[in-house]
Scaffold this motif. Structure first.
Motif, mmCIF file in Angstrom:
data_model
loop_
_atom_site.group_PDB
_atom_site.id
_atom_site.type_symbol
_atom_site.label_atom_id
_atom_site.label_comp_id
_atom_site.label_asym_id
_atom_site.label_seq_id
_atom_site.Cartn_x
_atom_site.Cartn_y
_atom_site.Cartn_z
ATOM 1 N N THR A 192 0.818 -1.208 0.000
ATOM 2 C CA THR A 192 0.000 0.000 0.000
ATOM 3 C C THR A 192 0.856 1.264 0.000
ATOM 4 O O THR A 192 1.864 1.346 0.706
ATOM 5 C CB THR A 192 -0.931 0.009 1.232
ATOM 6 O OG1 THR A 192 -1.801 -1.116 1.165
ATOM 7 C CG2 THR A 192 -1.769 1.277 1.278
ATOM 8 N N LEU A 196 -1.548 6.932 1.268
ATOM 9 C CA LEU A 196 -2.977 6.693 1.063
ATOM 10 C C LEU A 196 -3.788 7.401 2.153
ATOM 11 O O LEU A 196 -3.565 7.185 3.347
ATOM 12 C CB LEU A 196 -3.256 5.193 1.090
ATOM 13 C CG LEU A 196 -4.599 4.724 0.539
ATOM 14 C CD1 LEU A 196 -4.677 4.963 -0.966
ATOM 15 C CD2 LEU A 196 -4.817 3.244 0.836
ATOM 16 N N HIS A 198 -7.011 7.149 2.769
ATOM 17 C CA HIS A 198 -8.137 6.381 3.301
ATOM 18 C C HIS A 198 -7.686 4.963 3.635
ATOM 19 O O HIS A 198 -6.756 4.434 3.041
ATOM 20 C CB HIS A 198 -9.272 6.338 2.283
ATOM 21 C CG HIS A 198 -9.735 7.691 1.834
ATOM 22 N ND1 HIS A 198 -10.591 8.468 2.578
ATOM 23 C CD2 HIS A 198 -9.437 8.405 0.715
ATOM 24 C CE1 HIS A 198 -10.821 9.600 1.934
ATOM 25 N NE2 HIS A 198 -10.132 9.592 0.803
ATOM 26 N N ASP A 199 -8.350 4.378 4.583
ATOM 27 C CA ASP A 199 -8.034 3.013 5.000
ATOM 28 C C ASP A 199 -8.731 2.050 4.032
ATOM 29 O O ASP A 199 -9.844 1.588 4.293
ATOM 30 C CB ASP A 199 -8.485 2.776 6.444
ATOM 31 C CG ASP A 199 -8.083 1.393 6.940
ATOM 32 O OD1 ASP A 199 -7.210 0.778 6.296
ATOM 33 O OD2 ASP A 199 -8.641 0.937 7.942
ATOM 34 N N LEU A 200 -8.062 1.759 2.930
ATOM 35 C CA LEU A 200 -8.653 0.927 1.884
ATOM 36 C C LEU A 200 -7.818 -0.327 1.664
ATOM 37 O O LEU A 200 -6.585 -0.259 1.619
ATOM 38 C CB LEU A 200 -8.734 1.708 0.564
ATOM 39 C CG LEU A 200 -9.608 2.966 0.547
ATOM 40 C CD1 LEU A 200 -9.410 3.712 -0.760
ATOM 41 C CD2 LEU A 200 -11.067 2.587 0.729
ATOM 42 N N PRO A 201 -8.470 -1.468 1.515
ATOM 43 C CA PRO A 201 -7.731 -2.679 1.166
ATOM 44 C C PRO A 201 -7.407 -2.678 -0.322
ATOM 45 O O PRO A 201 -8.011 -1.941 -1.110
ATOM 46 C CB PRO A 201 -8.719 -3.790 1.514
ATOM 47 C CG PRO A 201 -10.061 -3.161 1.275
ATOM 48 C CD PRO A 201 -9.911 -1.716 1.687
#
Length: 213
Positions: A192, A196, A198-201
Motif C-alpha cells: 500500500t 494513502l 483512506h483506509d482501503l484494502p
C-alpha cells in the motif's frame, strides 16, 4: 498466418519460427514491457516501455516532448518472455527457453480522441487488468501532454525455443549435470502507498494476480 517478409523470415534455426498469428497475440498479451527500437537524429535507441494491444494494433504512449516518440521512419518493437535457463554439459550449448515477438512498421500518430483513450486504456489494462475501471481518467491537460502511437502487427514474427540442451553426442557421457531451470513471473502481495489518505484494502483485481484467480 504471420507475415513472411524478408525481415520476419528466420534465416537460422528455422524450426523455432511460429506461423500462427494467435501465438503472437498470446505472447503480447502475456508480456508487460516491450523494447522500442527507434532512430533519433541518425542514432539508434532501444527503449523499454509499456504497451497495449487492440486487435491487430499495438499502442505505445509517452510525453509529447519525448523525441523517441517522434521516430524517423520505421521502428522495431520486441517482446521477450523467458521460460527457462538451459544448462548444458558444454559451455557453448547453454541457452534460454524463450518466446520472442518482433514487429516492424511505421507507427501512426493517433489523433482521434476516442482511439487515443482506447489506446491508453489498453496500455493500462496490459499492466494491471481491471485498473482502468477504478481510476480517475486522464483530464484534458494530461491528454494534451500525451502522445499515443499505433503500430500495425501486420509485419511480425514469433520465435520460440523449448526443450532440453542440445549437447554434442560425445558430451553425453560426461559426468556433468544438464537440464533446464524453469523461470516464471509471479506477483507478490501488493504494498500500500504510505500516502494513502483512506483506509482501503487492495482491490480484488489486484489481489487476483497474487492468488492466481
Amino acid at each position: 498466418m504471420l507475415s513472411t517478409t524478408e525481415r520476419t523470415r528466420l534465416k537460422r534455426a528455422k524450426h523455432k519460427a511460429r506461423t500462427d498469428r494467435g501465438e503472437l497475440y498470446d505472447l503480447l498479451d502475456e508480456g508487460l514491457v516491450c523494447h522500442l527500437g527507434v532512430v533519433v537524429d541518425g542514432s539508434p535507441r532501444v527503449l523499454p516501455t509499456g504497451y497495449g494491444r487492440i486487435g491487430d494494433t499495438l499502442y505505445l504512449h509517452g510525453s509529447t516532448g519525448a523525441r523517441s516518440l517522434r521516430p524517423e521512419g520505421e521502428v522495431c518493437v520486441t517482446v521477450s518472455l523467458v521460460d527457462g535457463i538451459v544448462l548444458a554439459r558444454s559451455g557453448m550449448h547453454h541457452s534460454v527457453n524463450h518466446r520472442c515477438a518482433m514487429v516492424f512498421g511505421t507507427p501512426r500518430l493517433v489523433t482521434d480522441e476516442e482511439e487515443r483513450t482506447a489506446g491508453l486504456r489498453a496500455i493500462t489494462e496490459q499492466l494491471a487488468p481491471g485498473q482502468w475501471d477504478v481510476v480517475r481518467r486522464p483530464d484534458a491537460k494530461e491528454m494534451a501532454a500525451t502522445r499515443v502511437l499505433a503500430l500495425s502487427l501486420e509485419e511480425a514474427s514469433v520465435k520460440v525455443r523449448t526443450g532440453p540442451p542440445n549437447d554434442d553426442p560425445q558430451d553425453h557421457a560426461t559426468p556433468i549435470w544438464a537440464g533446464v531451470q524453469p523461470v516464471r513471473t509471479v506477483f507478490d502481495p501488493p504494498v500500500t502507498d504510505p500516502g494513502l489518505a483512506h483506509d482501503l484494502p487492495a482491490p480484488e483485481h489486484v489481489l487476483a494476480r497474487v492468488t492466481g484467480r
